[in-house]
Design a protein around this motif. Structure first.
Motif, PDB file in Angstrom:
ATOM      1  N   ARG A   1       0.817  -1.431   0.205  1.00 42.12           N
ATOM      2  CA  ARG A   1       0.108   0.156   0.030  1.00 42.12           C
ATOM      3  C   ARG A   1       0.938   1.181  -0.091  1.00 42.12           C
ATOM      4  O   ARG A   1       0.245   2.204   0.255  1.00 42.12           O
ATOM      5  CB  ARG A   1      -0.950  -0.076   1.094  1.00 42.12           C
ATOM      6  CG  ARG A   1      -0.386  -0.370   2.466  1.00 42.12           C
ATOM      7  CD  ARG A   1      -1.748  -0.408   3.571  1.00 42.12           C
ATOM      8  NE  ARG A   1      -1.089  -0.860   4.975  1.00 42.12           N
ATOM      9  CZ  ARG A   1      -0.594   0.369   6.001  1.00 42.12           C
ATOM     10  NH1 ARG A   1      -0.799   1.516   5.603  1.00 42.12           N
ATOM     11  NH2 ARG A   1      -0.373  -0.209   7.067  1.00 42.12           N
TER      12      ARG A   1
ATOM     13  N   ARG B   1      -5.023  -0.608  -2.353  1.00 40.30           N
ATOM     14  CA  ARG B   1      -4.594  -0.876  -0.842  1.00 40.30           C
ATOM     15  C   ARG B   1      -5.076  -2.192  -0.719  1.00 40.30           C
ATOM     16  O   ARG B   1      -4.493  -2.801   0.262  1.00 40.30           O
ATOM     17  CB  ARG B   1      -5.284   0.221   0.041  1.00 40.30           C
ATOM     18  CG  ARG B   1      -6.777   0.048   0.267  1.00 40.30           C
ATOM     19  CD  ARG B   1      -7.399   0.887   1.168  1.00 40.30           C
ATOM     20  NE  ARG B   1      -8.973   0.974   1.031  1.00 40.30           N
ATOM     21  CZ  ARG B   1      -9.614   0.189   1.741  1.00 40.30           C
ATOM     22  NH1 ARG B   1      -9.044  -1.000   2.638  1.00 40.30           N
ATOM     23  NH2 ARG B   1     -10.889   0.225   1.773  1.00 40.30           N
TER      24      ARG B   1
ATOM     25  N   CYS C   1      -1.777  -5.455  -3.781  1.00 45.35           N
ATOM     26  CA  CYS C   1      -0.653  -5.326  -2.993  1.00 45.35           C
ATOM     27  C   CYS C   1       0.207  -6.415  -3.372  1.00 45.35           C
ATOM     28  O   CYS C   1       1.509  -6.247  -3.656  1.00 45.35           O
ATOM     29  CB  CYS C   1      -0.730  -5.153  -1.850  1.00 45.35           C
ATOM     30  SG  CYS C   1      -1.570  -3.471  -1.243  1.00 45.35           S
TER      31      CYS C   1
END
Length: 759
Positions: free
Chosen positions: A380, A393, A398
């Motif tokens: 993130r 996020r 990620c």
């Protein structure tokens, strides 16, 4: 002889110190850091993975227990076949196979096993980075302390990756970063929040409950919240929801989400124990009498803190408009999902989720520091505005970005490049192709044929399925909701077709043909033609012929309008790249069956057309007037390993008992490695914990296969397969003019192959 040890020296002592020098240092052992370390190690780099917790996985670990999700969004948006692949895909498929119940402790073990399996990775658990040494604009080393072995590590490298979530390494090394929301005008982001809503998202702590079969008392701790009405949404609590279903128990968005984490944790503990006290002792939940508080998180799951600046900052228009980037290396697809800063104490909804019509590209320029020359950033931390970050996020996005970072490190080392130099147009295609060859997916960028010997071979197959019908199985679907079936069609038009209906009384039914505005999307917003069927009471077959054509392959949607007086016949046959949908909403990720934003926040209005999880979600029974050639052998060479505008898969005919693919070369070739891309249903989210799944392997995935040479000698045999990407190194290089791939039909009706490569 006594082993007694005594030390009587006076004065201060120093900690034990250990010097480590490696090719690549990854700080942070969440899913992003794990994928970065594995990717680099598999490319031959010596890697140190530094993790300040006793387990790997970050928010997905047993310490926090959040299910890992990404672009599929619980199958609650229109992003079809959008599950992340590559290393995180391998993790998801392995976890489904071993742990379909969603036990977070088993997920911990899987991650530890996969990292320990890579002999190039030195794993330092319980080890926190506390200092960075820099010279000029680059990092030379970090110091880290292990609280369990009381050792101070001095770790040296030429390449570093920050995957810590809070950006500890980036912060210590002087990398430029941001905290909070940008002004609406900086990136022309209409959804940028104001101060009343708040500029940061908070943390969450979850709890698990268990029915013991006998009455259980609960005496709350003194710090528990006493007045549950302080939480505006307190009436939403019930005895049945626990774990990450309670993501909205959130707090801390008005505080410093890095340095105030302990204060935030105590407030969340106060809320959690107050909530459980309310459920157990208010008298409003008699069903909780036998339930006990099984587990409460000891550390909060973090959503947002620092975001670091790269050479490009992803923003709202990149996500919503699905902009193309020359240096695309990954993708996202979660909604732009902002939460009020006051969290559980807010009068507002717990989140505001706005979806784009499909997945979007993420460029490599977001994944390195703009002012620290040898620092890659993942998880993130990537370079994104607060609004775009609200989508990027989530953990599977990620994790996919983590594989990018690890692969980029290997390319940088091999060619002596900085990350910024690698991002240039004349270099980044090398990174893209290395990612694609490792099973990673980048929307809009196919795997190229460089070095792939299979592309030069003459390919023959034992048979090919042409779709002319899906036979009825004596089950019916009432059309109380709008329903549709996605059919991939080549350039031209959809042939006439017939379907079976059962009308409860004389009525009419509207049937439409639709497609997406952008052919690579799967939102049927463009109506091409509409027909009205006049149905008589009882069962009947109706023929539909649409007047519409197109110049490129695309997905057509046969849409049936809602009419609860009509049932449509279904088929149990499941084929790669064909889905049935309902025009419904998924309350976990959307407010309703249609996204209808106000005009001032910059999002599109559209309907959600969602598949149902197996064993539901059967297709319509249908007969086409002529067969559809949607499973061609040539698709195995096109470099796209999932359905997008077409199936991109080869399927053998239904009556082919021994499906085979044969590659023949004009001259002998020497092969060291073979890669096979199979179908493990990229539409299935495969949530990692708590959810629970009905299958260990999806119905499309080939369970066993063999590879034979020209003499019929078996080079490779694999059984009990449950992976979509099989990278198969040969023990010894083989020189041959022919390879035969035999795919078994055991446990799978229709084996599907997306691609075969030889190197």
């Amino acid at each position: 002889m006594s082993q007694l040890r005594k030390e009587f020296n006076q004065g201060p002592r120093t900690l034990r110190q250990q010097f480590v020098s490696v090719d690549f240092v990854v700080v942070g052992g969440g899913l992003a850091g794990v994928c970065a370390a594995i990717a680099a190690a598999r490319k031959g780099l010596d890697v140190v993975l530094v993790q300040d917790r006793p387990v790997l996985g970050g928010n997905a670990s047993s310490e926090i227990r959040l299910w890992a999700l990404g672009a599929t969004s619980h199958m609650g948006n229109n992003n079809r076949w959008a599950r992340e692949s590559g290393i995180i895909g391998e993790i998801l498929e392995e976890n489904l196979f071993r742990n379909r119940e969603g036990n977070p402790v088993i997920f911990d073990l899987l991650l530890l096993e996969l990292v320990r399996r890579e002999t190039n990775i030195q794993l330092l658990l319980n080890t926190a980075v506390l200092d960075a040494e820099t010279i000029g604009d680059s990092i030379k080393g970090v110091k880290a302390f292990n609280s369990q072995n009381s050792t101070l590590y001095d770790i040296r490298s030429n390449l570093f990756c920050d995957a810590t979530g809070d950006g500890v390494l980036g912060y210590l090394s002087g990398a430029d970063y941001r905290v909070g929301a940008e002004d609406k005008n900086e990136f022309d982001e209409k959804f940028a929040p104001d101060e009343e809503y708040g500029q940061l998202m908070g943390h969450s702590i979850y709890f698990y409950t268990r029915d013991t079969g006998k009455p259980v008392d609960f005496v709350p701790p003194a710090f528990a919240l006493e007045d549950i009405t302080e939480i505006p949404r307190y009436k939403r609590f019930n005895a049945k929801e626990d774990g990450c279903n309670l993501w909205w128990i959130e707090y801390g968005g008005r505080l410093d989400t890095v340095h105030d984490t302990e204060e935030i944790k105590w407030e969340l503990w106060k809320v959690v124990h107050g909530v459980w006290n309310h459920i157990k002792n208010s008298g409003e939940f008699p069903e909780s009498e036998n339930m006990t508080l099984e587990w409460v998180g000891h550390i909060p799951g973090k959503r947002e803190s620092r975001r670091f600046e790269g050479d490009y900052m992803l923003n709202q228009s990149d996500v919503v408009e699905q902009k193309s980037h020359y240096d695309a290396v990954s993708f996202g697809g979660w909604s732009i999902d902002l939460h009020p800063a006051d969290g559980v104490y807010s009068d507002d909804n717990g989140c505001h989720q706005w979806h784009s019509k499909g997945v979007y590209q993420i460029p490599f320029r977001t994944m390195y520091s703009r002012n620290v020359s040898n620092l890659l950033m993942t998880g993130r931390l990537i370079s994104a505005s607060h609004v775009a970050f609200a989508s990027t996020r989530v953990m599977l996005t990620c994790a996919a970005n983590g594989q990018v970072a690890g692969t980029a490190a290997a390319v940088c080392k091999k060619y002596d490049l900085t990350p910024r130099e690698l991002a240039q147009e004349n270099h980044v295609s090398c990174l893209q192709q290395k990612l694609l060859r490792s099973g990673h997916f980048i929307p809009g960028i196919p795997q190229a044929g460089d070095c792939d010997l299979a592309l030069a071979a003459d390919m023959t197959v034992s048979s090919t399925l042409e779709l002319q019908s899906l036979k009825p199985d004596a089950t019916w679907q009432n059309l109380s909701d709008r329903r549709a079936m996605m059919i991939p069609v080549p350039a031209g038009s959809l042939p006439a077709f017939s379907m079976l209906f059962n009308a409860l009384e004389d009525t009419s039914l509207e049937v439409s043909l639709r497609r997406s505005d952008k052919l690579f999307n799967h939102t049927p917003e463009v109506v091409l033609d509409t027909k009205t069927l006049e149905l008589k009471k009882g069962e009947q077959e109706s023929v539909v012929e649409f007047s519409a054509d197109w110049t490129d392959s695309t997905y057509a949607f046969i849409c049936l309008e809602a009419n609860n007086k009509v049932d449509v016949a279904l088929s149990s046959e499941r084929l790669t790249g064909i889905l049935s949908l309902a025009q419904k909403g998924n309350t976990k990720v959307a407010l309703g069956s249609r996204q209808e934003p106000s005009d001032d926040i910059g999002f599109d209005a559209f309907d959600f057309w969602l598949p149902e999880r197996r064993p539901e979600g059967k297709s319509f029974a249908v007969d086409f007037s002529k067969p559809l050639a949607i499973y061609q052998k040539g698709f195995m060479k096109n470099g796209i390993q999932r359905p997008v505008k077409k199936t991109n898969a080869w399927l053998p005919a239904r009556d082919d008992a021994k499906p085979t693919v044969t590659l023949e070369w004009a001259e002998p070739v020497t092969i060291n490695q073979i890669c096979i891309h199979l179908d493990n249903d990229f539409d299935h989210p495969m949530e990692t914990v708590q959810w629970g799944h009905t299958e260990r392997v999806t119905p499309f995935c080939v369970r066993s296969f063999r590879i034979l040479d020209a003499r019929g000698k078996t080079l490779i045999e694999k059984t009990d397969n449950h992976l979509s990407f099989n990278k198969l190194p040969l023990p010894n290089a083989v020189t041959t003019r022919k390879l035969v791939f035999e795919f078994d039909r055991d446990e799978v009706d229709h084996p599907a192959v997306f691609g075969i490569s030889c190197y």
